[in-house]
Design an enzyme around this catalytic site. Sequence first.
Site, PDB file in Angstrom:
ATOM      1  N   SER A  37       6.665  32.359   9.078  1.00 13.16           N
ATOM      2  CA  SER A  37       5.767  32.019   7.961  1.00 13.16           C
ATOM      3  C   SER A  37       6.377  31.933   6.697  1.00 13.16           C
ATOM      4  CB  SER A  37       4.790  33.498   7.732  1.00 13.16           C
ATOM      5  OG  SER A  37       3.783  33.054   6.679  1.00 13.16           O
ATOM      6  N   LEU A  38       6.346  32.695   5.801  1.00 12.60           N
ATOM      7  CA  LEU A  38       7.011  32.355   4.525  1.00 12.60           C
ATOM      8  C   LEU A  38       8.780  32.134   4.724  1.00 12.60           C
ATOM      9  CD1 LEU A  38       7.670  32.725   1.144  1.00 12.60           C
ATOM     10  CD2 LEU A  38       7.819  34.987   1.798  1.00 12.60           C
ATOM     11  N   GLN A  62       6.744  37.696   4.794  1.00 12.58           N
ATOM     12  CA  GLN A  62       5.985  38.633   3.862  1.00 12.58           C
ATOM     13  C   GLN A  62       5.705  40.008   4.852  1.00 12.58           C
ATOM     14  OE1 GLN A  62       3.306  36.907   1.540  1.00 12.58           O
ATOM     15  NE2 GLN A  62       2.265  38.687   0.677  1.00 12.58           N
ATOM     16  N   HIS A 104      -2.625  31.942   7.367  1.00 11.70           N
ATOM     17  CA  HIS A 104      -2.524  31.153   8.534  1.00 11.70           C
ATOM     18  C   HIS A 104      -4.088  30.940   9.153  1.00 11.70           C
ATOM     19  CE1 HIS A 104       1.629  30.992   7.988  1.00 11.70           C
ATOM     20  NE2 HIS A 104       1.663  32.376   8.239  1.00 11.70           N
ATOM     21  N   ARG A 116       3.109  29.347  -4.237  1.00 14.34           N
ATOM     22  CA  ARG A 116       2.395  29.344  -2.599  1.00 14.34           C
ATOM     23  C   ARG A 116       1.547  30.723  -2.887  1.00 14.34           C
ATOM     24  NH1 ARG A 116       4.001  31.588   2.442  1.00 14.34           N
ATOM     25  NH2 ARG A 116       3.208  30.611   4.088  1.00 14.34           N
ATOM     26  N   GLN A 137       1.135  24.642   8.208  1.00 12.08           N
ATOM     27  CA  GLN A 137       1.508  26.154   8.447  1.00 12.08           C
ATOM     28  C   GLN A 137       0.768  26.875   7.680  1.00 12.08           C
ATOM     29  OE1 GLN A 137       3.783  28.459   6.072  1.00 12.08           O
ATOM     30  NE2 GLN A 137       5.643  28.628   7.121  1.00 12.08           N
TER      31      GLN A 137
END
Length: 308
Positions: free
Chosen positions: A91-92, A10, A200, A116, A249
């Site tokens: 991340s994503l 993102q 996070h 999510r 994560q």
Amino acid sequence: MKVACIFPGQGSQSVGMLNSLADVYPQVEKTVARASEILGYDLWKIIKDGPVEELNNTEITQPAMLVAGYIVGQLLFEEKAIRAEVVAGHSLGEYTALCYAGSIKFEDAVKIVSRRGQLMQQAVSSGQGAMAAILGLDDQQVITACEKAAQSDVVSAVNFNSPGQVVIAGDKSAVDRAIEECKTVGAKRAIMLPVSVPSHCSLMQPAAEKLLIELETVEIKPAEIPVIHNYNVEVASSPDSIREALIKQLYSPVKWVDTINKIKAMKTAELILECGPGKALTGLCKRIDRKLLIKAVNDAESLENVPG
């Protein structure tokens, strides 16, 4: 040439980000249409025309970025006969990497990342959380500044992106205090990020608990190629360990410097390809190691110029 593929998360999205590829490759719109059917709205229209505020909605950004990265990965194989030896995602982007590696089906990945995004948005009320990039301090300086600034709130270092660039996240008031503390100890810049959720950090634990329920309904297979996970910089070998990595994560730091160093240490790839919109990961990787051979693949021209 053996390659590693890395997938952005993102923040790299932009209106029109697939237009160039769609002009040349008809499978682009067809793939987005498959995602739209799952999501129940016209994802292609949002990607192609915006408005940017809608594309930047976390619930929409996440499937849009997954689809975009997945398309580039598929085109590399179909048009250039390139298949990665190892993959990772920021991340994503970790979901895109798992999708690319055959661990999660495309349709399931689209559904999961959309959910999510919803859960992350629900975990922290709009305007209550924040993220900021801190430039010019080492990791420990940022960690210490966050500890001093937290008081009774949450703020922590969450993305170790490159030497001298660490992202912090948490309650907005605590992030503001941490920014001032970082400036006091010598940060060159502190940039508030245009995001609606503080990813996070521990504020995401309620979302992670709900996400686990969703992940347990999805078939996850052992990956066909190694996927390096964000939270522990390891390759998970079983479906259960992959689920665990995806859950942890969400509320654990992204160890991107360690991830790129792990790819280097594996010595299985001569070239790293950033697959998806923007060049953010390419810039980070160059700051991690200037000698890295890395190329961003984000449009028809860059795809054509990849050495086959």
